[in-house]
Design a protein around this motif. Sequence first.
Motif, PDB file in Angstrom:
ATOM      1  N   GLN A 190     -16.264 -13.679  -4.267  1.00  0.00           N
ATOM      2  CA  GLN A 190     -16.741 -12.335  -3.584  1.00  0.00           C
ATOM      3  C   GLN A 190     -18.097 -11.864  -4.403  1.00  0.00           C
ATOM      4  O   GLN A 190     -17.889 -12.163  -5.731  1.00  0.00           O
ATOM      5  N   TYR A 242       1.721  -9.461   3.233  1.00  0.00           N
ATOM      6  CA  TYR A 242       2.765  -9.007   2.114  1.00  0.00           C
ATOM      7  C   TYR A 242       4.034  -9.084   2.964  1.00  0.00           C
ATOM      8  O   TYR A 242       5.171  -9.465   2.124  1.00  0.00           O
ATOM      9  N   ASP A 245      -5.017  -1.246  -3.350  1.00  0.00           N
ATOM     10  CA  ASP A 245      -6.017  -1.623  -2.847  1.00  0.00           C
ATOM     11  C   ASP A 245      -6.650  -0.949  -1.862  1.00  0.00           C
ATOM     12  O   ASP A 245      -7.813  -0.891  -1.567  1.00  0.00           O
ATOM     13  N   TYR A 267     -15.920   1.131   0.731  1.00  0.00           N
ATOM     14  CA  TYR A 267     -16.553   1.085   2.194  1.00  0.00           C
ATOM     15  C   TYR A 267     -16.557   2.490   2.811  1.00  0.00           C
ATOM     16  O   TYR A 267     -17.242   2.594   3.768  1.00  0.00           O
TER      17      TYR A 267
END
Length: 479
Positions: free
Chosen positions: A138, A412, A451, A459
């Motif tokens: 990334q 998860y 996260d 963002y």
Amino acid sequence: MAQDAEGHAAFSLATTASTLAKHRDDTAAHRRAGFSALSSNGDIWGRAGIGRSWLQSLVAASPVVLAPLASVSIFITLARFDGSLSEFAAAAAREGFWNLLALYGPKLTYKGLVAMVYWVGLQAVLYKYLPGETAVGQYTPAGYLLSYRINGLQAWIITHLLYAGLSFFGIIDPGFIPRNWSSLVAAMNLAGFVVSGLALVKAYVMPTHPEDRKFSGSSLYDFYMGIELNPRLGNGFDLKLFTNGRPGMMAWTLVDLSNMAYQYQKQGYIEPSLILMTILQTIYVLDFFVNESWYLRTIDIAHDHYGFYLAWGCFCFLPTTYTIQGQYMGLYPTSANSLYLGLVFAVGLAGYALFRSVNYQKDAVRMSGGKCLIWGKPAEYIVATYKTSDGKEHSSLLLCSGWWGFSRHANYVGDLFLSYSMCALVGSTNVVVWLYAFWMTVLLVHRCKRDEKRCSTKYGAAWGEYCKRVPWRFIPGIW
Ligand code: NDP
């Protein structure tokens, strides 16, 4: 590598020479970039930087002491107290924890050290020299887009064939790992500390990508969470991918298989519980290597810096605690009835199927630039923009359909079903055999929270929109 406003069509595995050449040019330009990485609303994204108090740093970095103590306590509990943590605790209270450690703790021996050196050396040679396709990760906060050689699956096959071959010809004892566990645990601990220390020094004296370093203002915290994002030796030897995959994941199945051999040597057959548990863990490990290029776009590689957390974690914590079930059954063979084993195994497989399917959907939408079908319908996604520290704007796709429309971290949930099944297969109420599942619960809940913080900064409003569309983190109606 170019990334157009449409999204990620250019993210298809960059294997052509021209793409990689362009990528190298971009990377050179990014070397001159500034330090912070900006989200679309101007905030820094990436790991939190300077700003925490010494007390916060001390608390956050406490695993530097506590985790190794936990790993040796587990060793003693398994080796000396029939896997009973309460008996271990009672003995520690009676005789003193440090006395117990001195008496029964892991002992570093020459054999253990040599085994460790051979193990890491073999993995390093396989990592460096085995051929493999090239994949990219990334964009880092400073704007690097790194390429990696993907050869983990070949390395896994060769490593396990080698162990089987050496065992077959009587060169090593197939039960070598449990038989020498004390010295191996000591050697893994030592290796984890040495590598973490070297990582800290390297970050100061020869950083690979200086602009992607993060300093917290506390040397202790920096030692714990790491400074460099993607430290490399030379051009291609990526320390993070190597550490996570090779001494870490690779050791997992080897420890399990060696415990199987050990159990067989002791009683002449292998318990079904150990076979089923080893199958589940082998599926999980093989999934990692089969999908190694996917792993480049996960938090470990894209976000976590390289310090004690990852280095000691993969050199020692993973091989010593993720394998507790195999160690326990190697020492104390046991099997529940077939119906119970079958049901638990089926739940484990279902957990794995969920885990894989969710991770696949995210990768599919990212790699195809959104031009893919999710559950038979065109993918729905939000185009989220962010900036790297060179001022360039990029965009990512946030998938809103399929599992990613069901909850924000269904992967998860699948992992947790699998983790609890692996522990349940042992068929014991001893807390020690459940530690892996408890650890995964804490790890994934904590990971989910940090996260979200990162994605929100990266963002901005687009992340807020995604959270509105998909309000649940794990399971709708629960959390
Ligand atoms: P994810 O694979 O879920 O990656 C999270 C990242 O994906 C975010 O930071 C963001 O990164 C991107 N993202 C978030 N939402 C979306 C969306 N809607 N659409 C597309 N991209 C999105 O998490 P992890 O990297 O933590 O875990 C990967 C797998 O590994 C999981 O299945 C987990 O269970 C497993 N795991 C196992 C561990 C173990 O020790 N056994 C430890 C940790 C993980 P960006 O936008 O920046 O790309």
